[in-house]
Design an enzyme around this catalytic site. Structure first.
Site, PDB file in Angstrom:
ATOM      1  CB  SER A  82      -0.886  -0.131   1.143  1.00  0.00           C
ATOM      2  OG  SER A  82      -1.986   0.755   1.105  1.00  0.00           O
TER       3      SER A  82
ATOM      4  CG  ASP B 252      -4.654  -1.711   0.249  1.00  0.00           C
ATOM      5  OD1 ASP B 252      -3.307  -2.048   0.305  1.00  0.00           O
ATOM      6  OD2 ASP B 252      -5.107  -0.892   1.072  1.00  0.00           O
TER       7      ASP B 252
END
Length: 330
Positions: A41, A155
């Site tokens: 991320s 993600d």
């Protein structure tokens, strides 16, 4: 014998992720040479900038960022699978820092994303750096998925919030992990690393103990996180709450993902702990408070520098073990 291959595992955390800059700066100031960077991320973006030798330029940009600048980088719309399309900010970064290929970076680097349809953990080691970071950062419902290499990716924090396993797969002998969403409550008068007497027996045991014994009573910090995220979105005029007292839609999504990531992180680190675990206390920073970069960077730096002796001691212990030296004792 050659020096240890030192790796960092930079975790997820949205706006809290700017703290990674401070952590990396502190490690540099300690004289630690980092050879391997694994990012999930926001950690993939900061780690990529560091691997490319652009950390100073990134820090300058982040420290100068105000709320209006953040708002101008948000291409808001619901037609792309997320509240924010996400292309504007990464295109801006590409223009500002230059286009770079992951395989050509100065240090060994990889990022983690999640296949939206299979749920598989995807390791990204080739291609355009900002496309890779964009895919790894695609928080469901907030940032739209990224089409890359024939997959729809979201993600990486959904499967591996703090990528210790990836750092080890990249052949790191010694892994320093940075966990930004820690809910562990620590007495502010105690040392930040919260070490037990087992310190001389290796950082891996320390990290594992912290996660096995971690306090699960996290509701207070979670509620504070929701409140700050909601307040920020109020100021951006994109609040979706039904009443003033209810959390915003964004707050519910982000807070729920935050809790899930914390549970996944605890489980994964219990089985594959890092040698050193850095946990800046960033609970007062909301999801989209990217304008608070200076505060996050400073917290990351200060937390890491408070651990200086521990980190250097653990490195020395590991080097002695590799060279067949005597095992450390209390």
């Amino acid at each position: 014998m050659n020096d240890l291959v030192v790796g960092v595992a930079l975790g997820s955390g949205a706006a809290r992720g700017w703290a990674h800059i401070g952590v990396l700066k502190a490690l540099e100031d300690m004289g630690i040479k980092i050879n391997v960077i694994a990012g999930t991320s926001i950690g993939s973006l900061i780690g990529g900038a560091y691997a490319a030798g652009k950390l100073d330029e990134l820090e300058e940009w982040v420290r100068a960022m105000d709320r209006w600048a953040v708002f101008n980088l948000l291409d808001i719309g619901f037609s792309s699978g997320g509240m924010v399309a996400g292309e504007r900010v990464f295109n801006h970064a590409r223009e500002r820092f230059g286009s770079m290929k992951v395989e050509n970076l100065k240090r060994k680097y990889a990022a983690i994303a999640t296949d939206l349809y299979t749920g598989k953990e995807i390791w990204l080691r080739k291609g355009d750096l900002f496309d890779v970071a964009r895919a790894s950062c695609a928080m469901p419902g907030v940032l739209s998925p990224k089409s890359l290499n024939g997959r729809w990716l979201v993600d990486g924090a959904l499967v591996n919030p703090v990528p210790v396993s990836l750092a080890r797969a990249l052949e790191a002998d010694f892994v320093i992990a940075v966990h930004l969403n820690s809910q562990v409550h620590v007495d502010p008068n105690e040392p930040a690393h919260n070490l037990s007497p087992e310190a001389a027996d290796g950082g891996a045991a320390i990290a594992a103990k912290e996660y096995i014994d971690a306090d699960d009573e996290e509701q207070g910090l979670f509620q504070n996180f929701l409140a700050r995220s909601q307040n920020y979105m109020d100021q951006m005029r994109t609040k979706f709450a039904r009443t003033p007292k209810s959390p915003s839609m964004l707050g519910v999504m982000a807070g729920s993902i935050d809790i899930m990531q914390e549970r996944i992180t605890k489980a994964r680190m219990a089985g594959d702990p890092p040698d050193i675990l850095v946990q800046p206390k960033l609970g007062d920073i909301g999801l989209l408070e990217f304008d608070r970069g200076s505060h996050a960077i400073d917290l990351g730096y200060e937390t890491t520098m408070r651990m200086k002796e521990v980190i250097l001691d653990e490195l020395r212990i590991m080097k002695k073990r590799r060279n067949g030296g005597p095992r450390a004792s209390n």
